[in-house]
Design an enzyme around this catalytic site. Structure first.
Site, PDB file in Angstrom:
ATOM      1  N   LYS A 136       0.861  -1.181   0.000  1.00  0.00           N
ATOM      2  CA  LYS A 136       0.000   0.000   0.000  1.00  0.00           C
ATOM      3  C   LYS A 136       0.904   1.240   0.000  1.00  0.00           C
ATOM      4  O   LYS A 136       2.009   1.146   0.547  1.00  0.00           O
ATOM      5  CB  LYS A 136      -0.912   0.014   1.221  1.00  0.00           C
ATOM      6  N   HIS A 166      -1.852  -6.638   4.713  1.00  0.00           N
ATOM      7  CA  HIS A 166      -1.447  -7.603   5.750  1.00  0.00           C
ATOM      8  C   HIS A 166      -2.559  -7.847   6.769  1.00  0.00           C
ATOM      9  O   HIS A 166      -2.530  -8.832   7.493  1.00  0.00           O
ATOM     10  CB  HIS A 166      -0.143  -7.181   6.431  1.00  0.00           C
ATOM     11  N   HIS A 228      -7.059  -0.783   4.633  1.00  0.00           N
ATOM     12  CA  HIS A 228      -7.367  -1.960   5.451  1.00  0.00           C
ATOM     13  C   HIS A 228      -8.838  -2.079   5.853  1.00  0.00           C
ATOM     14  O   HIS A 228      -9.442  -3.125   5.728  1.00  0.00           O
ATOM     15  CB  HIS A 228      -6.531  -1.947   6.736  1.00  0.00           C
ATOM     16  N   LYS A 327      -4.575   7.731  15.815  1.00  0.00           N
ATOM     17  CA  LYS A 327      -3.335   7.518  16.575  1.00  0.00           C
ATOM     18  C   LYS A 327      -3.350   8.338  17.854  1.00  0.00           C
ATOM     19  O   LYS A 327      -4.086   9.325  17.961  1.00  0.00           O
ATOM     20  CB  LYS A 327      -2.143   7.996  15.739  1.00  0.00           C
TER      21      LYS A 327
END
Ligand code: NDP
Length: 476
Positions: A136, A166, A228, A327
């Site tokens: 990505k 992943h 994702h 985050k």
């Protein structure tokens, strides 16, 4: 299943962060497990390294993951390093000559360099069975992803192109299919008739962790939601496939992505962005994102993003799918939450029972739990209904996610990779949001690191009752 064919993993960008921190350790895991045999490793980058320097890096990465044994030593001893600029056609021959058997070319390069390397590769005859692996982000928008698809399928056919996500290598995401389709009790309820909303959240305590060079071009929306969480959403929402073969599963997922758009086509009302200011998370002091090393003075990169989507199908029409990732947050949670509609009538005389049923499926990279919130007669007065939660762990995968991803690539099974049309659709879904943000039609809010994020967003800081707090992970 053990794959015994002789093949070479060629890592381009061998001196980079992804190769050292995730790819080589993933290979170590896989080789040590005995799930593949006959694999050799070649590293290449523009750096002036030699075999010896590269071998010691590989040995260090293997050691850090605890991968040991004869097979591991054999790979670490025999691996070679080729210094090359792979954007030049003339350099490719030397690189490919160092590889035996069929070759897995892993582009762990900056995206612009990957594209130029592919252009150079179109003129070169490749060993039979060559597979190409991309990280990505795949392209920078729908048109770019489409053009990149055309370029890479001039080199090898689509079934030998692996666009890595992943997340799809985690056992927890694979487990969603098992939970949905191997039980009679969930699948009949998974529709607009019974589901109020679906949330897919990946909030973490980690900040930038020195990765400005990559993150400045991505931000939470592209880094997590586009790549994702849309994939996770497609697994949660897809129709039951006939098999778990790649064709059936990826067709079902692609159908969901094609039917998905920002709710009401209104990105201003249905997207949110913010970035962290200085604060303390988990006992660590983080500077403001704007003051992190490598972040430019005029950066508008968000560290927290939320979007509300809808899936225009008979099954899901009208159900909001809320995707969020951020985050430096104090309440890390990494889960899918399916909130069911309330019972249509609770018999008069019973009290309580006003909590919705919720199914929580953990999507942390290294652990997962499934919990189900129910209303039941609690202790004491039997006419009083209390919320209870039933809870079970998901079996951890045998391999780390990059080990799992490499295993499927060596086996030639693209089920854990993103098909070309899906990469295009994922960009198409978020493009209206990117455009609204670029035009500043959605404010860039702020939140102190170590806080739960801005108030007033659909998923603002609230953790539904049995929300799964996830352990920390290595940043992807
Ligand atoms: P780095 O900048 O750390 O490494 C880039 C690598 O590319 C270096 O080895 C560099 O070699 C090599 N390189 C650059 N230009 C050339 C060239 N012309 N010819 C040959 N080699 C070249 O990047 P990352 O490892 O962080 O990322 C690699 C890819 O993986 C990117 O696409 C990124 O988006 C993706 N990714 C990274 C993640 C991460 O956690 N790091 C997570 C998910 C995706 P040299 O230094 O010798 O120039």
């Amino acid at each position: 299943m053990t794959s015994q064919t002789e093949q070479t993993l060629l890592i381009l960008g061998a001196s980079g962060d992804l190769a050292g921190r995730l790819l080589v350790p993933g290979l170590g895991d896989l080789v040590a497990s005995g799930a593949v045999e006959g694999v050799s490793l070649v590293g290449s980058a523009a750096h002036d390294w030699n075999d010896e320097r590269w071998r010691s890096r590989v040995a260090e990465s293997f050691a850090a993951t605890g991968a040991t044994g004869e097979r591991i030593d054999a790979v670490a001893r025999s691996t070679r390093y080729i210094k090359a600029d792979v954007t030049a056609e003339s350099e490719w021959r030397r690189v490919l000559d160092a590889c035996d058997g069929s070759v897995v070319i892993y582009f762990a390069l900056p995206p612009a360099v990957t594209e130029r390397a592919c252009q150079a590769l179109t003129a070169i005859e490749l060993p039979p069975g060559t597979r190409l692996v991309f990280e990505k982000p795949f392209g920078t928008d729908a048109a770019g992803a489409r053009a990149l698809n055309q370029l890479v399928t001039r080199i090898v056919p689509e079934e030998r192109v692996f666009r890595v996500d992943h997340f799809l290598g985690t056992s927890t995401v694979m487990n969603i299919a098992g939970l949905r389709f191997a039980n009679r009790i969930f699948e009949p309820l998974m529709s607009a008739e019974h589901v109020e909303s679906v949330d897919i959240v990946f909030d973490e305590t980690l900040g930038l962790e020195g990765r400005a060079r990559y993150y400045e071009h991505a931000g939470a929306l592209i880094d997590m939601i586009q790549s994702h969480l849309l994939q996770v959403m497609s697994v949660v929402a897809m129709d039951p496939p006939g098999t778990i073969g790649e064709r059936d599963v990826r067709d079902a997922k692609a159908a969901i992505l094609r039917a998905t758009k920002v709710r009401d086509g209104d990105p201003v009302a249905n997207s949110y962005r913010a970035r962290y200011t200085a604060g303390e998370v988990d006992g660590r002091w983080l500077p403001s994102y704007a003051d992190e090393d490598g972040v430019s003075g005029d950066s508008t990169t968000e560290t927290l993003a939320e979007v509300v989507l809808e899936i225009d199908t008979w099954r899901w029409a009208g159900v909001p799918f809320r995707l969020r990732s951020g985050k430096a947050l104090s309440n890390p949670r990494q889960e899918v939450v399916v909130t069911f509609k309330r019972a249509p009538h609770i018999p008069t005389g019973l009290t309580g029972g006003d909590h919705p049923n919720r199914l929580h499926i953990g999507i942390a990279l290294d652990a997962g739990r499934v919990t189900l919130d129910l209303n039941m007669n609690g202790p004491g007065d039997p006419r009083e209904i209390d919320p209870v939660t039933i809870d079970t762990g998901l079996a951890p995968g045998a391999l780390r996610e990059y080990g799992e991803v490499l295993r499927s690539i060596f086996a030639g099974d693209p089920i854990l990779s993103v098909r070309g049309d899906m990469a295009v659709e994922s960009w198409r879904i978020i493009e209206p949001v990117l455009e609204a943000w670029r035009d500043d039609r959605v404010p860039l809010e702020e939140y102190p690191a170590g806080n739960t994020g801005p108030e007033g967003w659909p998923l603002a800081g609230v953790s539904p009752p049995s929300s799964i707090a996830a352990p920390q992970r290595v940043p992807p």
